[in-house]
Design an enzyme around this catalytic site. Sequence first.
Site, PDB file in Angstrom:
ATOM      1  CD  GLU A  53       1.543 -28.667 -14.370  1.00 59.12           C
ATOM      2  OE1 GLU A  53       0.556 -28.743 -14.072  1.00 59.12           O
ATOM      3  OE2 GLU A  53       2.468 -27.222 -15.034  1.00 59.12           O
ATOM      4  CD1 TRP A 105       4.773 -27.708 -11.019  1.00 57.83           C
ATOM      5  CD2 TRP A 105       4.015 -26.532  -9.281  1.00 57.83           C
ATOM      6  NE1 TRP A 105       5.087 -26.776 -11.248  1.00 57.83           N
ATOM      7  CE2 TRP A 105       5.163 -26.220  -9.817  1.00 57.83           C
ATOM      8  CE3 TRP A 105       4.303 -26.593  -7.837  1.00 57.83           C
ATOM      9  CZ2 TRP A 105       5.054 -24.433  -9.690  1.00 57.83           C
ATOM     10  CZ3 TRP A 105       4.418 -25.361  -7.350  1.00 57.83           C
ATOM     11  CH2 TRP A 105       4.627 -24.127  -8.581  1.00 57.83           C
ATOM     12  CD1 TRP A 133      -8.948 -11.579   2.782  1.00 55.73           C
ATOM     13  CD2 TRP A 133      -8.359 -11.059   0.248  1.00 55.73           C
ATOM     14  NE1 TRP A 133      -7.362 -11.821   2.304  1.00 55.73           N
ATOM     15  CE2 TRP A 133      -7.561 -12.073   0.820  1.00 55.73           C
ATOM     16  CE3 TRP A 133      -8.585 -10.553  -1.112  1.00 55.73           C
ATOM     17  CZ2 TRP A 133      -6.469 -12.572   0.278  1.00 55.73           C
ATOM     18  CZ3 TRP A 133      -7.873 -11.659  -1.736  1.00 55.73           C
ATOM     19  CH2 TRP A 133      -6.437 -12.305  -1.396  1.00 55.73           C
ATOM     20  CG  ASN A 157      -3.602 -26.099 -14.676  1.00 62.58           C
ATOM     21  OD1 ASN A 157      -3.744 -25.881 -13.584  1.00 62.58           O
ATOM     22  ND2 ASN A 157      -1.946 -25.869 -14.960  1.00 62.58           N
ATOM     23  CD1 TRP A 169      -5.652 -16.526   0.269  1.00 61.54           C
ATOM     24  CD2 TRP A 169      -6.660 -19.335   0.131  1.00 61.54           C
ATOM     25  NE1 TRP A 169      -5.817 -17.450   0.787  1.00 61.54           N
ATOM     26  CE2 TRP A 169      -5.858 -18.626   1.325  1.00 61.54           C
ATOM     27  CE3 TRP A 169      -7.038 -20.315   0.036  1.00 61.54           C
ATOM     28  CZ2 TRP A 169      -5.735 -19.620   2.503  1.00 61.54           C
ATOM     29  CZ3 TRP A 169      -6.562 -21.248   0.804  1.00 61.54           C
ATOM     30  CH2 TRP A 169      -5.721 -21.103   2.087  1.00 61.54           C
ATOM     31  CD1 TRP A 219      -7.862 -22.542  -5.296  1.00 60.96           C
ATOM     32  CD2 TRP A 219      -8.791 -20.533  -5.375  1.00 60.96           C
ATOM     33  NE1 TRP A 219      -9.115 -22.377  -6.502  1.00 60.96           N
ATOM     34  CE2 TRP A 219      -9.737 -20.980  -6.569  1.00 60.96           C
ATOM     35  CE3 TRP A 219      -8.404 -19.193  -5.734  1.00 60.96           C
ATOM     36  CZ2 TRP A 219     -10.041 -19.763  -7.322  1.00 60.96           C
ATOM     37  CZ3 TRP A 219      -9.637 -18.573  -6.006  1.00 60.96           C
ATOM     38  CH2 TRP A 219     -10.512 -19.221  -6.869  1.00 60.96           C
TER      39      TRP A 219
END
Length: 499
Positions: free
Chosen positions: A296, A299, A328, A363, A381, A404
């Site tokens: 994590e 990331w 969208w 998360n 997004w 996102w």
Amino acid sequence: MSQSLPNHVPSSEKACVAIWFRSDLRTSDNQALWLACEAARAQGLPLRGFYMATPAQWQQHSVGPMQLDFIERSVNQLQRALASLGIAFDLLHCDDFSLVNVTVEEYCQRQGVKQIFAGREVEINEQRRDQALAQLTRTIGVGLQFTDEHCLLPPGSVRTQGGEMYRVFTPFFRRWRELLGSEAIMPLPVPAPLAPALPEPAELSFKVSNQGSKQDSHHWPVGEGAARQRLDSFIANQLADYGQERDFPALDGTSCLSPYLAFGILSPRQCVAALLNRFPEAMAEDNSPGRSWLAELAWREFYRHLLHAWPQLCMGRNFNVLGDDIVWRNDPQEFAAWCEGRTGYPLVDAAMRQLNQTGWMHNRLRMVTASFLTKHLLVDWRWGEQYFRRALIDGDLAANNGGWQWSAGTGCDAQPYFRIFNPMSQSEKFDPDASFIRRYLPELAHWPLKQIHHPGTAASSRFTEPSLFATAAYPPPIVEHSAARQRALTALAVLKKSA
């Protein structure tokens, strides 16, 4: 433009070294502060710290009201810590980055600044700000030195054998570990005092145009002591079970350190050092209990390295250009229902209410809510990213953008467009007794468990044609899952890779 500065004697009668604190609001493991102290000692000069409040820039960057309060409290905590080291502190104000050079030049003249130290920031506007600052300091004859504070390895330094930035996390993680394993991970201590402790400093306050733009953040304690206490508690009590418990929002299974990392109250080096002290094998062994949390942290670094390599990500661009062809729906009423936690899907709504009430979201639920917005509702997004940025106390461009785009399928090493989280099965799997849902949706306290997990299947709330503004205590589902899934598969098929 205004500055919170005391009256000073002309700069000809004094000189100093300065450190500009940005998103590194700490005295321990702060490379810029360490070097600034060394320079001040070597030259026999005092050291002054400063922080620059930029209200208009914060608004452009969607910095939210709870974040502003948290930053202001953290800056006050920092100036108290610096005072104990004999380091004076100033709060400067300028509206936005276009006025930074004017503010810095005036400050240098007032204080007789000979050299400035600062932590480098990876975002594109901040990079441009610092390029202009470098030109200014050369012109006025002030030294300038940047350090890398926000990653264990400087952005751009983790590359493939061909010299390119990694586009997939797993090989990045492998190489990142290899590079880190070749050096000792030893956080810097707090520097020794430069002078006798200063008197208790006066409270500082950001000058924002609308005082209502600051929202109480006292749910989150500030300061390095609080951050370190939280880190130590997590390492001692939760890290061993992190891999098994991190996905269950009703459990206290995550570190909740993200606000402290976002503003540099805690450094990633401190986190990794604490992890390896508890599980020294985590860097090399995949089955180590500490490996999941190490990933994590990696990331977080991966997303910051991406911003360095592809600065267009700072401008709201899709990493995968095929995402530019997505049509969208962007229904504003459905977006409002998602924001307010009234989609009719309890896990989604409980997560959004957690965010709106506390400034933080678990998360696992960040992935669930982002998937629901972009795939069930087909809302761009970028709408969700901006809402999260303003609502999250730990809002950080790199992590927020990366998360996102990963959820929407448009990002680097993103989940496939056809992976669409089912909010009902996610609810059953990760909140099986609905304790988290009931905490944030008390109106469902007496609902049967089956109906909470499958709100559209109970006879009393079977999906027909829901109203976004239903007057019932809890609305019916805003969209039927299977139909929304099929609609998303059709709309997002433009993300298919060509043969």
